[in-house]
Design an enzyme around this catalytic site. Structure first.
Site, PDB file in Angstrom:
ATOM      1  CG  ASN A   1       2.755   0.651   3.394  1.00 25.62           C
ATOM      2  OD1 ASN A   1       3.833   1.183   3.188  1.00 25.62           O
ATOM      3  ND2 ASN A   1       2.469  -0.537   2.905  1.00 25.62           N
ATOM      4  N   GLY A   2       1.331  -1.897   5.425  1.00 28.12           N
ATOM      5  CA  GLY A   2       2.007  -2.934   6.193  1.00 28.12           C
ATOM      6  C   GLY A   2       1.111  -4.130   6.380  1.00 28.12           C
TER       7      GLY A   2
ATOM      8  CB  CYS B   1      12.177 -12.283   1.538  1.00 37.72           C
ATOM      9  SG  CYS B   1      12.707 -10.686   1.071  1.00 37.72           S
TER      10      CYS B   1
ATOM     11  CG  ASP C   1      13.845  -6.116  -9.434  1.00 41.28           C
ATOM     12  OD1 ASP C   1      13.193  -7.017  -8.883  1.00 41.28           O
ATOM     13  OD2 ASP C   1      13.387  -5.430 -10.358  1.00 41.28           O
TER      14      ASP C   1
ATOM     15  CB  CYS D   1      -0.865   0.064   1.252  1.00 40.50           C
ATOM     16  SG  CYS D   1      -2.092  -1.241   1.345  1.00 40.50           S
TER      17      CYS D   1
ATOM     18  N   GLY E   1       0.312   0.447  -4.978  1.00 37.57           N
ATOM     19  CA  GLY E   1      -0.955  -0.281  -4.887  1.00 37.57           C
ATOM     20  C   GLY E   1      -1.908   0.205  -5.948  1.00 37.57           C
TER      21      GLY E   1
ATOM     22  CE1 TYR F   1       9.758  -4.417  -8.924  1.00 39.37           C
ATOM     23  CE2 TYR F   1       8.887  -5.478  -6.974  1.00 39.37           C
ATOM     24  CZ  TYR F   1       8.749  -5.090  -8.281  1.00 39.37           C
ATOM     25  OH  TYR F   1       7.594  -5.381  -8.948  1.00 39.37           O
TER      26      TYR F   1
ATOM     27  CB  SER G   1      12.807  -2.340 -10.892  1.00 39.66           C
ATOM     28  OG  SER G   1      12.211  -3.482 -11.440  1.00 39.66           O
TER      29      SER G   1
ATOM     30  CB  CYS H   1       7.268 -10.737   2.754  1.00 45.92           C
ATOM     31  SG  CYS H   1       7.091  -9.230   3.749  1.00 45.92           S
TER      32      CYS H   1
ATOM     33  CB  CYS I   1      11.063  -3.685   3.818  1.00 41.01           C
ATOM     34  SG  CYS I   1      10.957  -4.684   2.315  1.00 41.01           S
TER      35      CYS I   1
END
Ligand code: SF4
Length: 499
Positions: free
Chosen positions: A129-130, A470, A380, A28, A55, A276, A317, A416, A270
């Site tokens: 966001n999260g 990750c 990426d 998000c 998003g 990316y 990217s 994740c 993160c």
């Protein structure tokens, strides 16, 4: 496939779970603006427009006019959900905005944000966001309110926890701290209230959140945004990050925000935001991500050199890292893949069939650049490998004599849980296969990844405190067993074989 044809998508029924995206997906974007005596709905629109990459499933804005709030949200891109007529019906000087990609709760209109609830102190609007890793526990704690739930998101649970704290007699700032204390996971929040704007990050600061000022500081026109590109688009200048574990209160008419630590935990941004997710023109640690991504390309060239004639990047990217790889190796950089600039990122549509169609129209290899060449192609990340395999085939069809794939991050071996949709572990190609098996699966002449050390060092040592779970499974936030086992199910054979 003839060389002039665009990329062909993965075949249905391939071993890599055909209904899932082949990219890590952002959760998000959040945006908020407080500008006394201004109409801010249009500013919120442009802020969300700049954050559209975070998003694409739904968009929403809530605008406060004194103690009343107007909310408009729906499925679709910002430009589809809002037009000038809608924005003109939303007067007011405080706006909270949200772009959503679903990770908790399905893709439907009732899950769009912001969430607006009423309290004894007036209404509030919350954008998140999260991802919470204790959503089931929080949902059980709030079960007495279940009849009032209108969505299936963890964000609504945070909002109800806040409502409960206010109704228990706390003021806004204390209530927000108390509600945040009931949450475990990643959460960057912007919350609008009749008192002002509140911005908060979880203790590790897993998702980014920055704030800035528009115009004369004496006017106290504050903006909060997931990324600095949201400040740039409306002419605001960056002031600072909302720090991990910090609550920042911007009150109507006050020239200094009130900043308070609500929890002390080690910072764990993160690292995928750097590699990316975030826009290359967004600034982290005082520089644009473009510069960081060029540096990881240089590190990749140092660590994983190869003899070749041309370096190309997978747009968009992979391009900065390809430029870095070229600069350090001396191998010329070329545009071997052309992206259709007039389509969005491939995960606009949530179904695999639609995603596949997106890939088909998005990238096209250039035989004039590639024919007869030994090609280094930089991307990426590799998640399931389906897109990479088709990409390699397309490069060969365009005449490449050798294809060497270089990835500007380590192998993705773990899913994740903190707001990024990276698939379950059994579908991550690097968790299932050895390096040699992945090379064979993709059909490349060679494949190599950037080391974790190279990835982190390129961010400069003083900024090196990242979540890298990750890539290494070192999750910074404890998860309930049910949450862990929903995505984490393998002893990664591939990793063990490479170790
Ligand atoms: S697990 Fe990976 S994608 Fe998720 S927050 Fe950590 S580094 Fe980012």
């Amino acid at each position: 496939m003839p060389a002039s044809e665009p990329l062909i998508p993965p075949t249905a029924g391939s071993p890599e779970q055909p209904d899932r995206p082949d990219r890590p997906e952002e959760a998000c974007g959040v945006f908020a603006v407080l500008a006394p005596d201004q109409q801010v709905a249009n500013l919120a629109y442009f802020g969300l427009y700049a954050l559209q990459h975070r998003g694409q499933e739904s968009a929403g804005i809530a605008v406060f006019d004194g103690a009343s709030v107007r909310l408009h949200k729906d499925m679709g891109l910002v430009s589809q959900v809002f037009d000038q007529e809608v924005l003109e019906r939303m007067p007011g000087s405080l706006a909270i905005g949200h772009n959503r990609y679903s990770t908790t709760g399905s893709s439907k209109a009732c899950n769009a944000q912001p969430v607006v609830l009423n309290t004894r102190l007036g209404p509030f609007a919350l954008a998140h966001n999260g991802n919470l890793v204790n959503a089931a526990e929080l949902r059980a704690d709030l079960d007495h309110l279940a009849g009032e739930f209108t969505s299936t998101t963890d964000s609504e649970l945070i909002a109800f926890a806040l409502q409960e704290a206010v109704e228990a007699g706390l003021d806004w700032s204390a209530a927000i701290r108390q509600a945040a204390g009931r949450c475990r996971g990643a959460f960057s929040l912007v919350i609008g209230t009749p008192e002002g704007l509140f911005a908060l990050r979880d203790g590790h600061g897993i998702r980014p959140l920055v704030f800035g000022l528009m115009g004369d500081p004496a006017l106290a026109q504050w903006v909060a945004s997931s990324e600095t590109c949201g400040l740039d688009i409306i002419g605001a200048h960056y002031v600072d990050d909302v720090q991990p574990g910090e609550l920042v209160c911007f009150r109507q008419g006050e020239v200094e925000p009130q900043r308070q630590r609500w929890i002390e935990e080690p910072a764990k941004l993160c690292v995928f935001e750097m590699i990316y997710f975030a826009r290359p023109d967004s600034r982290f640690f005082g520089e644009s991500l473009y510069s960081y991504r060029v540096r990881i390309g240089e590190a990749l060239a140092r660590e994983m050199p190869v003899d070749a004639d041309i370096v190309i990047g997978v747009p968009d990217s992979g391009i900065p890292a390809a430029i870095g790889y070229s600069q350090l190796s001396g191998i010329p950089f070329g545009d071997g893949l052309i992206k259709n600039r007039y389509v969005g990122r491939t995960f606009i549509q949530p179904t695999q069939a639609m995603r596949e169609a997106g890939i088909r129209v998005k990238l096209n290899p250039l035989p004039d650049v590639l024919a007869g060449k030994r090609v280094v192609v930089i991307d990426d990340s590799i998640v399931r490998g389906t897109t990479s395999r088709k990409l390699v085939q397309a490069l060969r069809d365009a005449g490449a004599t050798e294809v060497h794939m270089r990835i500007s991050s380590p192998p993705v071996t773990h899913p994740c849980f903190y707001g990024i949709d990276t698939d379950t572990q059994d579908h991550l190609i690097a968790a299932r296969l050895t390096l040699a098996e992945i090379e064979q699966h993709l059909g490349v002449d060679s494949l190599a990844y950037l080391s974790k050390e190279g990835m982190v060092e390129a961010a400069h040592a003083e900024n090196g405190n990242f979540c890298t779970a990750c890539f290494d499974g070192a999750y910074p936030i404890e998860m309930d067993e049910a949450v862990r086992s929903s995505k984490l199910m393998l002893e990664p054979a591939g990793m063990a074989a490479r170790a």
